[in-house]
Write a protein that holds these residues in place. Sequence first.
Motif: not given
Length: 242
Positions: A165-167, A196-199, A102-106
């Motif tokens: 998102g940035f994460f 540090e920024k993305h994880i 569900k977190k990816f485009p079908v």
Amino acid sequence: MKIILDILRRENAQSTPYHQQIPFETEDETCTVAGALTEINNDKEAADSQGHLVGKIIWQSSCLQKKCGACAMLIGGRPRLACDTQLREFAKKGRVTLEPLKKFPVVADLMVDREIMYANLDTIGIWLKESALLDEDSSDQAYDASRCLQCGCCLEVCPNFYPGGFFTGPASVAPVSRLISMLPESQKKELFHAYEKHIFEGCGKSLACENICPAKIEVNRMLIHSNAAAVWKRGSFRRKKA
């Protein structure tokens, strides 16, 4: 063994999704979801519970040996690999639901576009700019990280990850951890900043990713190792909080 495959289907990303119940019977007690989908697609006369022809079910597969992660989907409501999920787990209920992640485009039926996962790796910079050697202390960490299938199951259950998102999510943890183990100190500054920024700043440490990982990767151990190297030893996070 008789079982109903309740599949959430759609012709393309714009079409309205619908459930189709497909009866399936096999004498193979080890038959997997992937095996069932393959048999149904090979049967031009396969019909659903209403008597309608099933047609081709769109889904992804490659190795079918739990090595590539291509066949990840929601099976019984949980993200799993179709090649590693046997139908007998659901024999008592007599049915199993199959849905796309569900977190990816079908794209269509059970097939999704996981491009965002690979784009996130590009954002962090997961590549070697020159050759690197592993020492005895880092070889185990790098080997464990190399087992990541990039299937996306971890992103599906992560409460902090959402596309755009940035994460970049737990799918980035293993590749980054491997690179941290391999790069010489002189080449790690840029990678540490991206980590540090993305994880680090986005991970809530729920470890739902570790519990769902088909490869059984110890994500927590990797986070401890990477956090120590990229954040705490440099003291950058403490300085920003001060």
